[in-house]
Design a protein around this motif. Structure first.
Motif: not given
Length: 634
Positions: A36-43, A83-90, A208-212
């Motif tokens: 997930v970290e890798a996906l998030y960082t890429s996005n 694509s990053i908001e749900f993690i970034f804002d958290y 979120m689906k891709t992350t899940f």
């Protein structure tokens, strides 16, 4: 002996491998977060690239054709951000809300700029600006916004990355993401210029689906059916959001009942079945044990009262607070009690335009707001001058037009009453030298007010799947409230007040341009400056002139007349006022109105439908009035 121990350990490890539990636990703790970290960082880097492209484009956009390209680039940048908001804002809530994707309004932040005014910035400000006329001034404004965004995103890259996640936090981010999509996405809050809320919500849900899906390789066998069910819910959400319907025609009730609430519930169930700890990282009001956005316990009222004398959920102090609430001894000359302005039969209002004072024929400056669900807020009173329920009590006690007394006098009275002496001792013995003191009195009343909760309305029961009966015109009204009419962009679900989702850590005020009575022909602005004059230095800002707290619309059918000055007699008047675009829409010159001046173009039937929905938010089932006008809560 050592050899025997080795054999036992080896057999146990083999058992874990065969059962899959050892692998799953390790995979969940290490591999899933890293993926997930890798996906998030890429996005994140994709988002940063789009911001850079936006900056370059602002350097060259001069013609109308180029301005259209600029609009498209802002749209593209925002979609990648989703694509990053749900993690970034958290993780960076305050920074995000101030600089990256906050509402396009001036702010005074306790975290940044040392209390100075922060002008609108970030993605929402850009979304609004690129849909205004391409004047030279606006182009310079857009250029400044884009460069400011680049500066802040570059700063975040250096301070935020690399990010380190835990599986529990990832689930928490997704569940908060569901709340965000429902309250800020499909309502249009997040897209004030483009009204692109459905497409952006689709991008959020898809991310979120891709992350899940990255959880699939680390599933416990018993979690596989739940995983498949959640995947189908994500697909259902994508289908609804991508169904080529207009913003106004999107069925938000269906989306809530068939996607948002089921996903919010199933993600929690998945977390438990898959043996992922419930260990919230972020401190906020949302209760992650709740299974539905409209559960009674979805928000934790204790979040808003951390610094009180004693926790407000104490049954003994609540009972004591009820006695004090009804007792006129607390006022000078025993002329008033809290009940004087907060009648349980009127949802704890008084039914008057402005409340009675302690003097015959004299009235206070404002309408009496309902106390039901008052605890779900970070600021209190219509001008937001108090920061918790305890401090609110003091303002009433020393007000010349209200109780007109002081705590020393009240303490002396209560100390002569044997029943109060016993009750205060039972509640507060040992906390201070004197059981009856300013803090204990304030705490008891605050505990009682905090206990006035109302989440069992017909609407609540329907969206919690406790009943299948709900009027069709109220469904239409809900969809209008959360969509075309834009009510839900200020009165946020589930309390339908100004506490901002998805973390509900801040309460908002609005400048509506409220008039002296509803007169659309010759309107006159009400002279009350509201929040600007609340005696708090941080609120002495020009954009808070005529600003008032956004109160809940729950139980609104019982709380007429309306607005801070009580000058609107009916809900029809209120909706007509909003329909015209508030004070500015009616022709008044109000520099800082936060309500859009654009007409809503609501039909008479649509107004009736919205009122029908709001009437289904009525719930006084927890309160029984007696013949004396007092009540018992149960």
């Amino acid at each position: 002996m050592k050899k025997l121990k080795f054999i036992i350990v080896a057999v146990f490890v083999c058992f874990l491998i065969v059962s899959g539990k050892g692998i799953n636990k390790s995979y969940q703790a290490d591999t899933i977060p890293k993926n997930v970290e890798a996906l998030y960082t890429s996005n994140f880097y994709k988002f940063q690239d789009e911001v850079n492209s936006l900056v370059i484009l602002t350097e060259h956009s001069k013609s109308p054709t180029e301005f259209i390209a600029l609009q498209k680039q802002v749209e593209k940048t925002r979609l990648v951000y989703k694509s990053i908001e749900f993690i970034f804002d958290y993780y960076l809530t305050a920074y995000n809300g101030t600089y990256i994707n906050g509402a396009p309004l001036p702010k005074v932040s306790a975290y940044y700029e040392r209390g100075n005014v922060i002008e609108p910035s970030g993605l929402q400000a850009l979304d609004e600006a690129v849909f205004k006329a391409p004047t030279k001034e606006n182009m310079e404004h857009i250029k400044a916004l884009a460069n400011g965004l680049k500066e802040r995103v570059d700063f975040v890259e250096n301070t935020h990355l690399p990010i380190h996640l835990k599986t529990s936090q990832i689930i928490e981010c997704m569940r908060s993401g569901m709340v965000r999509v429902f309250t800020l996405g499909v309502t249009g809050f997040d897209t004030p210029g483009s009204v692109n809320g459905l497409e952006e919500s689709y991008a959020s849900l898809k991310s979120m689906k891709t992350t899940f899906l990255l959880f699939e390789a680390g599933l416990y066998p018993e979690a596989k059916p739940k995983f498949k069910a959640i995947n189908l819910l994500f697909k259902k959400g994508e289908e609804l959001l991508n169904a080529n319907v207009s913003f106004n025609d999107f069925d938000r009730m269906v989306f809530l009942n068939e996607v948002i609430n089921p996903l919010y519930s199933e993600l929690l169930a998945f977390q438990k079945i898959n043996n992922i700890k419930l260990e919230p990282y972020k401190k906020h009001a949302q209760n992650y044990q709740a299974e539905n956005v409209f559960d009674i316990n979805f928000l934790d009222a204790n979040f808003y009262s951390e610094l009180v004398y004693l926790p407000l959920d104490n049954a003994k102090t609540i009972a004591l607070g009820e006695m004090l609430f009804k007792d006129p001894q607390l006022s000078n000359g025993s002329k008033m009690s809290c009940l004087s302005c907060h009648d349980p039969n009127k949802a704890f209002t008084d039914g008057l335009p402005k409340s009675k004072s302690n003097m015959e024929g004299i009235y206070t400056a404002r309408n009496s707001p309902s106390l039901i669900n008052a605890g779900y807020s970070t600021r209190y009173f219509l001008d937001m001058r108090a920061f918790n329920l305890e401090k609110q009590v003091a303002h009433v006690i020393d007000n010349d037009l209200e109780f007109n007394t002081d705590f020393e006098t009240i303490i002396s009275k209560l100390n002569t009453n044997s029943e109060y002496l016993k009750l205060f001792k039972d509640c507060y013995n040992g906390i201070s030298k004197q059981d009856i003191n300013e803090r204990s009195i304030s705490n008891a009343i605050a505990a009682y007010v905090n206990a006035l909760k109302s989440f069992n309305s017909p609407f609540d029961k329907y969206v919690r799947f406790e009943t299948e009966e709900y009027p069709e015109h109220a469904k239409r009204g809900f969809n209008l409230f959360m969509g075309k009419a834009a009510c839900g962009t200020c009165h946020f679900a589930p309390v339908f007040n100004g506490s901002v989702p998805p973390f509900y850590m801040e309460s908002e005020s609005e400048v509506l341009g409220v008039t002296q009575g509803f007169d659309s022909i010759n309107p006159k602005l009400d002279e009350d400056l509201g929040r600007f004059n609340n005696d708090l230095f941080i609120d002495k800002q020009r954009y808070f002139k005529n600003a008032f707290k956004t109160v809940s619309v729950r139980n609104i059918e019982l709380t007429a007349p309306y607005m801070h000055n009580g000058s609107f007699e009916t809900l029809e008047d209120v909706l007509a006022f909003y329909n015209l675009g508030g004070g500015v829409g009616m022709g008044l010159d109000i520099e800082n109105q936060t309500l859009s001046e654009e007409p809503l173009h609501l039909t008479k039937q649509e107004i009736k439908d919205i009122i029908a929905f709001m009437n289904t938010l009525t719930d006084t089932s927890g309160f029984i009035a007696d013949k004396k006008g007092s009540f018992i809560s149960h």
